[in-house]
Enzyme design. Structure first.
Site, PDB file in Angstrom:
ATOM      1  CE  LYS A   1      80.726  98.427  -8.273  1.00  0.00           C
ATOM      2  NZ  LYS A   1      82.055  99.082  -8.257  1.00  0.00           N
ATOM      3  CB  SER A  39      79.032 102.715  -5.168  1.00  0.00           C
ATOM      4  OG  SER A  39      77.930 101.847  -5.072  1.00  0.00           O
ATOM      5  CE1 TYR A  44      79.152  96.267 -10.615  1.00  0.00           C
ATOM      6  CE2 TYR A  44      77.009  97.327 -10.855  1.00  0.00           C
ATOM      7  CZ  TYR A  44      78.393  97.388 -10.903  1.00  0.00           C
ATOM      8  OH  TYR A  44      79.008  98.571 -11.229  1.00  0.00           O
TER       9      TYR A  44
END
Length: 270
Positions: free
Chosen positions: A188, A170, A184
Site C-alpha cells: 500500500k 491505499s 500489506y
C-alpha cells in the site's frame, strides 16, 4: 522577530491562494465512463453503485464471475435513465495484455475512461515471522501491480481527452507501518509513490490523481483479514472503528471529483 513572522505568514497565505487558484474545478460523473477494479464487492462495489447513482456508465473488473454478475445486477438498480453497466472477468495482477484488452473493449462500448478507481486488492495480517515469503509477492501483485496494469491500460485515453481522474485505494496501513501488516503495508505504501509520480506527469494533461487511505471497512476482504490476525493488530485497528463501505465510497468519489490528491476518513486518517 515580528517582521520575520509577518513575512512568513504572507508567503504562506500567498501560497495557499495560488494553490487554490490552480486547483481544478469539481467535475461531474454524469454520462462519463467510470471503470472500477475490484468492483464486485466491498468498497469497489460501493463506488460503482455511487457512480451509477450520479449518472455514470460503469464498468466493473474482477476475477470472480459469479460475484461480478451479482454486482452488475445490483448496480443496474441504481442507474440513471440511459445509464449502462458492464462487467469483465480478468486477473488484473499478472497479465497486462488481458487487462488492456478488457479496457479497450469497455471503451468501445461506453467511450473513453474518465475515472479509473483502482480498488482491487487483498490483505493478510500476520507477524513478519509467521508470514510465508510468498505472501509478500502475492500482496504486491494484488495491491500494486493490479493498479499499475489498469492505469497503464486507461491513461492514454485520459491524456488524449485532456481530462480524467485516477484513484488508488491505499489504506491507513499505507500511511504508517503497523504491527502485523509488514507485507500489506509495503504494497500500500508503493501506491503512494506511484500516485505522487503519476500526478506530476499528468498535471499538464488535466488528469488528477487521488490516493485514498480508508481505515478498517466492513467488507468481505476485512472479514477475511480477521482470520489469523494478531491480537496486537486488532487492538491497534479498533481505535479507528469500522466504517461502512458506502461512507468510504462517498468520500473517495467526492475528493476525486474535486481533484484532491489525498482522501482521508475522519480525524485518525487526517
Amino acid at each position: 522577530m515580528f517582521w520575520s513572522f509577518l513575512i512568513v505568514t504572507l508567503v504562506l497565505l500567498l501560497f495557499i491562494y495560488i494553490a487554490g487558484r490552480l486547483k481544478p474545478k469539481s467535475a461531474t460523473l454524469a454520462q462519463k465512463h467510470v471503470v472500477v477494479t475490484g468492483g464486485s464487492s466491498g468498497i469497489g462495489k460501493a463506488i460503482a453503485v455511487l457512480a451509477a447513482q450520479q449518472g455514470a456508465n460503469v464498468t466493473i473488473l474482477a476475477r470472480n464471475k459469479l460475484r461480478l454478475e451479482e454486482a452488475k445486477t445490483e448496480i443496474q438498480g441504481h442507474l440513471k435513465p440511459n445509464g449502462k453497466v458492464q462487467s469483465f472477468s480478468v486477473d488484473l495482477s499478472t497479465n497486462y495484455d488481458d487487462v488492456k484488452k478488457c479496457v479497450t473493449e469497455a471503451e468501445e462500448k461506453f467511450g473513453p475512461v474518465f475515472m479509473l478507481v483502482n480498488s482491487a486488492g487483498t490483505s493478510v495480517s500476520r507477524s513478519f515471522q509467521d508470514l510465508d515469503a510468498s505472501e509478500f509477492k502475492k500482496l504486491m501483485e494484488a495491491n500494486y501491480y493490479s493498479a499499475v496494469n489498469a492505469t497503464k491500460a486507461s491513461i492514454d485515453s485520459m491524456v488524449e481527452q485532456q481530462a480524467g481522474r485516477v484513484v488508488f485505494l491505499s489504506s491507513q496501513a499505507g500511511q504508517i507501518g503497523l504491527f502485523g501488516f509488514s507485507a500489506y503495508s509495503a504494497s500500500k505504501f508503493a501506491l503512494r509513490g506511484l500516485a505522487e509520480a503519476l500526478q506530476m506527469e499528468m498535471t499538464p494533461h488535466n488528469v488528477r490523481v487521488t490516493v485514498a487511505f480508508p481505515p478498517d471497512t466492513d467488507t468481505p476482504g476485512f472479514q477475511h483479514e480477521l482470520q489469523g490476525k494478531p491480537k496486537e493488530t486488532m487492538l491497534i485497528s479498533e481505535t479507528a472503528g469500522l466504517l461502512k463501505p458506502q461512507d468510504v465510497a462517498h468520500t473517495i468519489i467526492s475528493d476525486s471529483l474535486k481533484g484532491e490528491f489525498t482522501s482521508y476518513q475522519g480525524i485518525d486518517g487526517w
